[in-house]
Design a protein around this motif. Sequence first.
Motif, PDB file in Angstrom:
ATOM      1  N   GLN A   1     -34.285 -22.035 -40.439  1.00  0.00           N
ATOM      2  CA  GLN A   1     -34.938 -20.862 -40.999  1.00  0.00           C
ATOM      3  C   GLN A   1     -35.752 -20.123 -39.943  1.00  0.00           C
ATOM      4  N   ARG A   2     -36.429 -20.894 -39.088  1.00  0.00           N
ATOM      5  CA  ARG A   2     -37.220 -20.268 -38.022  1.00  0.00           C
ATOM      6  C   ARG A   2     -36.309 -19.583 -37.015  1.00  0.00           C
ATOM      7  N   LEU A   3     -35.172 -20.219 -36.693  1.00  0.00           N
ATOM      8  CA  LEU A   3     -34.224 -19.604 -35.772  1.00  0.00           C
ATOM      9  C   LEU A   3     -33.679 -18.306 -36.350  1.00  0.00           C
ATOM     10  N   GLN A   4     -33.427 -18.299 -37.650  1.00  0.00           N
ATOM     11  CA  GLN A   4     -32.948 -17.082 -38.299  1.00  0.00           C
ATOM     12  C   GLN A   4     -33.984 -15.969 -38.211  1.00  0.00           C
ATOM     13  N   GLN A   5     -35.252 -16.322 -38.370  1.00  0.00           N
ATOM     14  CA  GLN A   5     -36.326 -15.337 -38.265  1.00  0.00           C
ATOM     15  C   GLN A   5     -36.427 -14.773 -36.847  1.00  0.00           C
ATOM     16  N   ILE A   6     -36.304 -15.667 -35.852  1.00  0.00           N
ATOM     17  CA  ILE A   6     -36.368 -15.229 -34.459  1.00  0.00           C
ATOM     18  C   ILE A   6     -35.235 -14.266 -34.152  1.00  0.00           C
ATOM     19  N   ALA A   7     -34.027 -14.615 -34.602  1.00  0.00           N
ATOM     20  CA  ALA A   7     -32.869 -13.747 -34.368  1.00  0.00           C
ATOM     21  C   ALA A   7     -33.083 -12.375 -35.004  1.00  0.00           C
ATOM     22  N   ALA A   8     -33.594 -12.372 -36.228  1.00  0.00           N
ATOM     23  CA  ALA A   8     -33.813 -11.094 -36.923  1.00  0.00           C
ATOM     24  C   ALA A   8     -34.878 -10.259 -36.220  1.00  0.00           C
TER      25      ALA A   8
END
Length: 297
Positions: free
Chosen positions: A206-213
């Motif tokens: 979830q954190r990786l998804q936030q960083i990507a976004a």
Amino acid sequence: MDRIAVFVNAGYLFAAGAQLLTGRTRPRGELQLDVEVLLDEIEHLAREVSGLPLLRIYWYDGTATGPTPQHLRLAFKPRVKLRLGFVNHFGEQKGVDALFNADLITLARNRAIADALLLTGDEDVRVSVMQAQEFGVRVHLLGIAPCRANQAQLLVQEADTVHEWGLDTVARFLSHQPRPEDHPDADATPESAPAEESSEAAERRQRLQQIAAELAGNVLSGDIEVVLRYYEQHRELPSEIDRPLLGTAKKTIRALLNPEEKAFLRAQYVDALRQRLPTGESSAPANPEPQTAPSGV
């Protein structure tokens, strides 16, 4: 001289081979390589495509701690030359392409070979391919299915001939050995352990998804098409975007990313960019031209 040399990018071999066998990239520790079978397959194809005797096989790989037992086994094989770069703290190989390019150009310049067989998908070797061809060397490109997804298009275009190993061939020398916790016959662990591990993994993703976004949101609107077209042509992000993306993720979660997490992060970044496209607009050009990467994230 009328001989053929083979150049093997081990990183490409393991990554593309694992993807073909299991549907995703896997850590090296989960992959079992039968070196003897692989070398036989390589030499057989080299003779088949060129009709020439083999000079030697060059094996290129990265290491963070020195040669592994597998590297040492390869180093002592007849007509195999081991070339090692290094792996940095981001898990990225450095110096491998430089060794690959130097050997190919040197052999071509010295007229030591008439043909070269390359097992790789990296566009960074394209220029050395062109230079070798200028010295009269025929360059044969070998990939692992599906090649369209893991080889740079511009590299494919430069090759004199293109060949592909399918599942039947790859399965002869490469196999997946799942970790005990992934094996269906593994002993059951306490009920609380899987839930805890699953929760931790879910939080990281979830954190990786936030960083990507977040980082995808920083790309200028006019650059979105350029980045996406570059990705579709090369099947990778431009280095000036990829490095900060991985570096930010590592710094944020305070841990190194495994190969699966890196692939997930990149995929989320690309998806986030696509979501910013106007409705109905496609990033794929009708007649794609080579793109230069934008100047920053």
